[in-house]
Design an enzyme around this catalytic site. Structure first.
Site, mmCIF file in Angstrom:
data_model
loop_
_atom_site.group_PDB
_atom_site.id
_atom_site.type_symbol
_atom_site.label_atom_id
_atom_site.label_comp_id
_atom_site.label_asym_id
_atom_site.label_seq_id
_atom_site.Cartn_x
_atom_site.Cartn_y
_atom_site.Cartn_z
ATOM 1 N N LYS A 83 0.817 -1.222 0.000
ATOM 2 C CA LYS A 83 0.000 0.000 0.000
ATOM 3 C C LYS A 83 0.844 1.263 0.000
ATOM 4 O O LYS A 83 0.439 2.271 -0.566
ATOM 5 C CB LYS A 83 -0.959 0.000 1.195
ATOM 6 C CG LYS A 83 -2.077 -1.021 1.034
ATOM 7 C CD LYS A 83 -3.268 -0.725 1.896
ATOM 8 C CE LYS A 83 -4.409 -1.657 1.477
ATOM 9 N NZ LYS A 83 -5.626 -1.430 2.204
ATOM 10 N N LYS A 101 -4.513 -8.831 -6.074
ATOM 11 C CA LYS A 101 -5.759 -9.083 -5.368
ATOM 12 C C LYS A 101 -6.846 -8.088 -5.805
ATOM 13 O O LYS A 101 -6.548 -6.923 -6.032
ATOM 14 C CB LYS A 101 -5.486 -8.892 -3.867
ATOM 15 C CG LYS A 101 -6.642 -9.189 -2.957
ATOM 16 C CD LYS A 101 -6.261 -8.903 -1.514
ATOM 17 C CE LYS A 101 -6.472 -7.465 -1.117
ATOM 18 N NZ LYS A 101 -7.858 -7.012 -1.109
ATOM 19 N N LYS A 103 -10.875 -2.885 -3.041
ATOM 20 C CA LYS A 103 -11.715 -1.688 -3.096
ATOM 21 C C LYS A 103 -10.908 -0.493 -3.555
ATOM 22 O O LYS A 103 -11.397 0.392 -4.239
ATOM 23 C CB LYS A 103 -12.258 -1.375 -1.692
ATOM 24 C CG LYS A 103 -13.515 -2.112 -1.338
ATOM 25 C CD LYS A 103 -14.015 -1.626 0.006
ATOM 26 C CE LYS A 103 -13.826 -2.684 1.064
ATOM 27 N NZ LYS A 103 -12.678 -2.465 1.927
HETATM 28 P P1 ATP Z 1 -8.708 -2.010 0.580
HETATM 29 O O1 ATP Z 1 -8.230 -2.003 -0.837
HETATM 30 O O2 ATP Z 1 -9.185 -0.680 1.059
HETATM 31 O O3 ATP Z 1 -7.721 -2.654 1.543
HETATM 32 P P2 ATP Z 1 -10.078 -4.510 0.392
HETATM 33 O O4 ATP Z 1 -10.776 -4.784 -0.869
HETATM 34 O O5 ATP Z 1 -8.740 -5.153 0.606
HETATM 35 O O6 ATP Z 1 -10.011 -2.942 0.590
HETATM 36 P P3 ATP Z 1 -10.773 -4.852 3.161
HETATM 37 O O7 ATP Z 1 -11.810 -3.981 3.773
HETATM 38 O O8 ATP Z 1 -9.346 -4.501 3.401
HETATM 39 O O9 ATP Z 1 -11.055 -4.940 1.584
HETATM 40 O O10 ATP Z 1 -11.007 -6.356 3.615
HETATM 41 C C1 ATP Z 1 -12.255 -6.834 4.097
HETATM 42 C C2 ATP Z 1 -12.245 -8.358 4.114
HETATM 43 O O11 ATP Z 1 -12.305 -8.870 2.780
HETATM 44 C C3 ATP Z 1 -10.985 -8.973 4.748
HETATM 45 O O12 ATP Z 1 -11.383 -10.127 5.458
HETATM 46 C C4 ATP Z 1 -10.157 -9.359 3.552
HETATM 47 O O13 ATP Z 1 -9.283 -10.442 3.832
HETATM 48 C C5 ATP Z 1 -11.230 -9.767 2.557
HETATM 49 N N1 ATP Z 1 -10.776 -9.579 1.176
HETATM 50 C C6 ATP Z 1 -10.401 -8.402 0.619
HETATM 51 N N2 ATP Z 1 -10.078 -8.578 -0.664
HETATM 52 C C7 ATP Z 1 -10.243 -9.900 -0.931
HETATM 53 C C8 ATP Z 1 -10.060 -10.697 -2.099
HETATM 54 N N3 ATP Z 1 -9.651 -10.153 -3.236
HETATM 55 N N4 ATP Z 1 -10.332 -12.018 -2.018
HETATM 56 C C9 ATP Z 1 -10.769 -12.584 -0.847
HETATM 57 N N5 ATP Z 1 -10.952 -11.885 0.278
HETATM 58 C C10 ATP Z 1 -10.700 -10.551 0.251
HETATM 59 MG MG MG Z 2 -7.586 -4.662 2.329
#
Ligand code: ATP
Ligand code: MG
Length: 345
Positions: free
Chosen positions: A114, A207, A210
């Site tokens: 990040k 991955k 968001k």
């Molecule tokens: P950001 O980019 O802001 O970090 P994010 O998409 O990674 O957002 P988070 O809010 O950080 O989402 O994570 C929320 C939950 O979703 C956590 O349990 C994380 O492990 C899971 N998660 C996030 N992205 C994935 C993915 N691509 N596949 C499976 N699980 C995910």
């Molecule tokens: Mg995340």
């Protein structure tokens, strides 16, 4: 304070939830509601570790809450709230800032990803993020944490913090009535969703997130059928037809990701999916994938929209959840203060 099995997890209001959040975490959250006491948080203090426009953040907190409920979380049964309304999270995080070692945090891959190349310019909060996450979990003395695969390393850190706290303050913990010297449990990661690491639609080695600047990289839980179809159609692939066996997906990250998503949505195995689509071109497969995604996610999008029409109702749910969360976290925080040697009145 007896140790009861308790689930804690959260998602950041950094945008709208996507298919990775749903398949990697949310489906397990829903399942665990049937058997456990569950606390599900909208982790707004984590979100501000990177810049958020205040108006947009407020909107995103409500939107994530609405998506929780629309996906199947029950605000009566489970505790749904936003992190910043319960001060114990930030208070305990400070104590953990003093327990965790710099060397531990230096190993965290999420910070490296990040912060990118401009590490000097990253916020201190982004660096200390895993300590706050440990406080989120341990502030409720939670035992089970359903997350996606990317959070495994942070969970290990939370376990290390729990252990070091228990060791450092062993004498005080026993004196406080915890005869076995265990104040914080070792929280277990629950990484058992149907797809624990969903990858970006634009790059099968990254991955789905968001915070990815490209909206085409993810399927949001709020996307309508046409948007889903467009995104799936544009998803990166390779020129080969689909293989007939799972082994054929090796070193084909985009193909593996799309087949994995299809299997998770259809509640089938990859082997089974490839029996049907093996030898086919991506175009036909993508059409079926878009259809099944729209079918599963459509009702969630509709319900989220409906809930968002009444923000007062969402705020009331968050207020109620916060009060219930506070009632659990404050006694833990008070004990921590006593154990550490801080005077309270
Ligand atoms: P950001 O980019 O802001 O970090 P994010 O998409 O990674 O957002 P988070 O809010 O950080 O989402 O994570 C929320 C939950 O979703 C956590 O349990 C994380 O492990 C899971 N998660 C996030 N992205 C994935 C993915 N691509 N596949 C499976 N699980 C995910
Ligand atoms: Mg995340």
């Amino acid at each position: 304070m007896k140790l009861t099995p308790r689930v804690f997890s959260g998602m950041q209001p950094t945008g709208s939830l996507h298919l990775g959040n749903y398949l990697g975490a949310m489906l397990q959250w829903i399942e665990l509601q049937k058997t456990h006491e569950c606390i599900y948080c909208v982790v707004d203090l984590h979100a501000i570790t990177v810049w958020q426009e205040p108006d947009e953040l407020r909107r995103a907190i409500r939107q994530v809450t609405a998506a929780y409920i629309a996906s199947g979380l029950d605000p009566k049964k489970s505790i749904l709230f936003n992190q910043s309304q319960v001060a114990a999270h930030a208070e305990l995080a400070w104590v953990f800032n003093c327990v965790a070692r710099l060397g531990w945090l230096n190993r965290m891959t999420q910070f490296k990803e990040k912060a990118g190349k401009d590490r000097e310019n990253a916020s201190v909060g982004l660096y200390a993020y895993p300590n706050l996450m440990a406080a989120d979990i341990l502030g409720y003395r939670a035992t089970h944490v359903p997350v996606g695969e990317d959070q495994k390393q942070h969970l290990e850190l939370a376990r290390d913090i729990a252990q070091k706290f228990n060791n450092d303050f062993r004498k005080e913990i026993i004196a406080a009535g915890f005869e076995d010297g265990i104040f914080f449990p070792q929280p277990d990661p629950v990484i058992t969703g149907p797809a624990t690491r969903v990858m970006s639609l634009r790059d099968g080695t990254r991955k789905m997130s968001k915070s990815d600047p490209s909206d085409l990289s993810r399927i949001n839980l709020t996307d309508d059928a046409d948007t889903i179809a467009k995104k799936v159609q544009k998803a990166k692939t390779d020129p080969e037809p689909l293989p007939s066996e799972v082994e054929g997906l090796a070193s084909r990250p985009e193909a593996e990701n799309l087949v994995g998503i299809y299997a998770a949505l259809a509640r089938r195995t990859k082997t089974d999916v490839l029996k049907e689509f093996g030898g086919a071109q991506f175009s036909g497969f993508k059409k079926s994938l878009a259809e099944i995604a729209a079918e599963r996610l459509g009702p969630i999008a509709t319900e989220t929209k409906r809930l968002l029409d009444d923000p007062t109702h969402i705020d009331a749910i968050l207020a109620d959840g916060s009060a219930r969360a506070r009632a659990l976290a404050e006694p833990v925080m008070n004990k921590v203060k006593d154990i550490v040697g801080l005077i309270r009145s």
